[in-house]
Design a protein around this motif. Structure first.
Motif, PDB file in Angstrom:
ATOM      1  N   UNK A   1       0.907  -1.103  -0.175  1.00 49.49           N
ATOM      2  CA  UNK A   1      -0.106   0.018  -0.052  1.00 49.49           C
ATOM      3  C   UNK A   1       1.028   1.220   0.051  1.00 49.49           C
ATOM      4  N   UNK A   2       0.500   2.306  -0.955  1.00 47.89           N
ATOM      5  CA  UNK A   2       1.387   3.343  -0.795  1.00 47.89           C
ATOM      6  C   UNK A   2       1.233   4.219   0.173  1.00 47.89           C
ATOM      7  N   UNK A   3       2.382   5.188   0.494  1.00 42.43           N
ATOM      8  CA  UNK A   3       2.448   5.759   1.991  1.00 42.43           C
ATOM      9  C   UNK A   3       1.290   6.881   1.708  1.00 42.43           C
ATOM     10  N   UNK A   4       0.945   7.548   0.729  1.00 40.09           N
ATOM     11  CA  UNK A   4      -0.246   8.454   0.864  1.00 40.09           C
ATOM     12  C   UNK A   4      -1.382   7.903   1.157  1.00 40.09           C
ATOM     13  N   UNK A   5      -1.605   6.732   0.741  1.00 37.57           N
ATOM     14  CA  UNK A   5      -2.917   6.166   1.182  1.00 37.57           C
ATOM     15  C   UNK A   5      -3.100   5.613   2.594  1.00 37.57           C
ATOM     16  N   UNK A   6      -1.849   5.079   3.029  1.00 42.85           N
ATOM     17  CA  UNK A   6      -1.966   4.768   4.481  1.00 42.85           C
ATOM     18  C   UNK A   6      -1.850   5.740   5.364  1.00 42.85           C
ATOM     19  N   UNK A   7      -1.299   7.030   4.787  1.00 42.56           N
ATOM     20  CA  UNK A   7      -1.323   8.358   5.937  1.00 42.56           C
ATOM     21  C   UNK A   7      -2.964   8.627   5.671  1.00 42.56           C
ATOM     22  N   UNK A   8      -3.544   8.731   4.582  1.00 38.75           N
ATOM     23  CA  UNK A   8      -4.900   9.050   4.509  1.00 38.75           C
ATOM     24  C   UNK A   8      -5.841   8.258   5.147  1.00 38.75           C
ATOM     25  N   UNK A  74     -22.188  13.064   0.726  1.00 38.21           N
ATOM     26  CA  UNK A  74     -20.804  12.736   1.653  1.00 38.21           C
ATOM     27  C   UNK A  74     -20.184  11.567   1.185  1.00 38.21           C
ATOM     28  N   UNK A  75     -20.861  10.600   1.263  1.00 37.85           N
ATOM     29  CA  UNK A  75     -20.257   9.340   1.095  1.00 37.85           C
ATOM     30  C   UNK A  75     -19.654   9.292  -0.484  1.00 37.85           C
ATOM     31  N   UNK A  76     -20.231   9.938  -1.667  1.00 43.16           N
ATOM     32  CA  UNK A  76     -19.840   9.845  -2.832  1.00 43.16           C
ATOM     33  C   UNK A  76     -18.455  10.703  -2.936  1.00 43.16           C
ATOM     34  N   UNK A  77     -18.589  11.810  -2.101  1.00 45.23           N
ATOM     35  CA  UNK A  77     -17.132  12.555  -1.955  1.00 45.23           C
ATOM     36  C   UNK A  77     -16.246  11.832  -1.193  1.00 45.23           C
ATOM     37  N   UNK A  78     -16.470  11.041  -0.205  1.00 43.36           N
ATOM     38  CA  UNK A  78     -15.601  10.073   0.564  1.00 43.36           C
ATOM     39  C   UNK A  78     -14.985   9.209  -0.656  1.00 43.36           C
ATOM     40  N   UNK A  79     -15.656   8.536  -1.249  1.00 43.42           N
ATOM     41  CA  UNK A  79     -15.387   7.338  -2.255  1.00 43.42           C
ATOM     42  C   UNK A  79     -14.248   8.365  -3.307  1.00 43.42           C
ATOM     43  N   UNK A  80     -14.618   9.610  -3.751  1.00 43.72           N
ATOM     44  CA  UNK A  80     -13.759  10.307  -4.667  1.00 43.72           C
ATOM     45  C   UNK A  80     -12.167  10.466  -3.704  1.00 43.72           C
ATOM     46  N   UNK A  81     -12.476  10.908  -2.499  1.00 41.54           N
ATOM     47  CA  UNK A  81     -11.471  11.257  -1.805  1.00 41.54           C
ATOM     48  C   UNK A  81     -10.199   9.967  -1.578  1.00 41.54           C
ATOM     49  N   UNK A  82     -11.014   8.676  -1.514  1.00 42.36           N
ATOM     50  CA  UNK A  82     -10.258   7.748  -1.342  1.00 42.36           C
ATOM     51  C   UNK A  82      -9.685   7.281  -2.819  1.00 42.36           C
ATOM     52  N   UNK A  84      -8.676   9.428  -4.812  1.00 46.04           N
ATOM     53  CA  UNK A  84      -7.567  10.555  -4.854  1.00 46.04           C
ATOM     54  C   UNK A  84      -6.316  10.014  -3.974  1.00 46.04           C
ATOM     55  N   UNK A  85      -6.561   9.498  -2.924  1.00 51.03           N
ATOM     56  CA  UNK A  85      -5.585   9.182  -2.110  1.00 51.03           C
ATOM     57  C   UNK A  85      -4.774   7.844  -2.527  1.00 51.03           C
ATOM     58  N   UNK A  86      -5.399   6.818  -3.576  1.00 50.40           N
ATOM     59  CA  UNK A  86      -4.748   5.979  -3.997  1.00 50.40           C
ATOM     60  C   UNK A  86      -4.006   6.317  -5.359  1.00 50.40           C
ATOM     61  N   UNK A  87      -4.194   7.532  -5.850  1.00 48.87           N
ATOM     62  CA  UNK A  87      -3.437   8.210  -6.986  1.00 48.87           C
ATOM     63  C   UNK A  87      -2.406   9.258  -7.007  1.00 48.87           C
ATOM     64  N   UNK A  88      -2.430   9.699  -5.548  1.00 45.79           N
ATOM     65  CA  UNK A  88      -1.378  10.853  -5.199  1.00 45.79           C
ATOM     66  C   UNK A  88      -0.065  10.262  -4.903  1.00 45.79           C
ATOM     67  N   UNK A  89       1.050  11.019  -5.369  1.00 41.54           N
ATOM     68  CA  UNK A  89       2.139  10.632  -4.825  1.00 41.54           C
ATOM     69  C   UNK A  89       2.506  11.535  -3.655  1.00 41.54           C
ATOM     70  N   UNK A  90       1.701  12.557  -3.126  1.00 39.06           N
ATOM     71  CA  UNK A  90       1.999  13.302  -1.983  1.00 39.06           C
ATOM     72  C   UNK A  90       1.631  12.889  -0.740  1.00 39.06           C
ATOM     73  N   UNK A  96      -4.235  14.897   4.013  1.00 39.95           N
ATOM     74  CA  UNK A  96      -5.404  16.034   3.875  1.00 39.95           C
ATOM     75  C   UNK A  96      -6.781  15.300   3.518  1.00 39.95           C
ATOM     76  N   UNK A  97      -6.639  14.398   2.277  1.00 45.12           N
ATOM     77  CA  UNK A  97      -7.870  14.025   1.813  1.00 45.12           C
ATOM     78  C   UNK A  97      -8.475  12.848   2.816  1.00 45.12           C
ATOM     79  N   UNK A  98      -7.656  12.258   3.460  1.00 46.77           N
ATOM     80  CA  UNK A  98      -8.058  11.268   4.646  1.00 46.77           C
ATOM     81  C   UNK A  98      -8.658  12.132   5.791  1.00 46.77           C
ATOM     82  N   UNK A  99      -8.113  13.035   6.186  1.00 46.73           N
ATOM     83  CA  UNK A  99      -8.999  13.754   7.154  1.00 46.73           C
ATOM     84  C   UNK A  99     -10.217  14.448   6.950  1.00 46.73           C
TER      85      UNK A  99
END
Length: 160
Positions: A1-8, A74-82, A84-90, A96-99
């Motif tokens: 699992x990528x670091x940004x996803x774990x942090x998120x 809200x749950x649809x937005x959460x899906x989009x944030x998740x 985003x967390x899988x695709x970002x390298x930051x 932030x997306x996880x919070x």
């Protein structure tokens, strides 16, 4: 699992837990609904508000269907944030997306459980009063600001 996803995911879990624990405490230990508003220190009260709307009371006239409508959005937005967390390298973007996701899920749980979001933090000073909010709202707003700052920094780098 990528670091940004774990942090998120960690940020989502921490924000969700802190939000729900603070709401449990305010409702069932401090018993704020019975007390209404309590001064904690100058400029800060605990004030009980059942928020049937969305952020800052917007769209409050939706009625009983608001619980379903706001929760689904809200749950649809959460899906989009998740996603985003899988695709970002930051890592910071993932955090932030996880919070934001954790805060959104906390508020959705309130809507399902109580029919409204539990808000109780009330900042005020010199005749000025901010909206009453909660831990989830704080995490969402701070994280959106962080994402905006990250984007501003990134766009400046691209221009240089």
């Amino acid at each position: 699992m990528k670091r940004p996803l774990r942090l998120g995911l960690l940020a989502a879990l921490v924000v969700f837990a802190l939000d729900q624990l603070s709401k449990y405490w305010i409702l069932y230990v401090f018993r704020l609904p019975e007390r209404g508003s309590v001064a904690i220190m100058p400029g800060l009260n605990f004030t009980m508000v059942w928020n049937h709307a969305v952020t800052f009371g917007m769209l409050g006239g939706v009625g009983a269907s608001g619980v379903i409508v706001f929760s689904v959005i809200a749950l649809a937005i959460v899906g989009g944030l998740i996603l985003w967390m899988t695709r970002t390298t930051s890592p910071l973007t993932g955090l932030a997306a996880g919070a934001i996701a954790g805060g959104a899920v906390g508020n959705v749980l309130d809507r399902v459980r109580y029919g409204a979001v539990v808000d109780f933090i009330h900042a005020h000073a010199f005749g000025w009063s901010w909206y009453v909010f909660n831990v989830a709202d704080s995490a969402i707003v701070c994280s959106v600001i962080l994402l905006l700052l990250l984007e501003l920094r990134s766009s400046r780098r691209r221009e240089a």
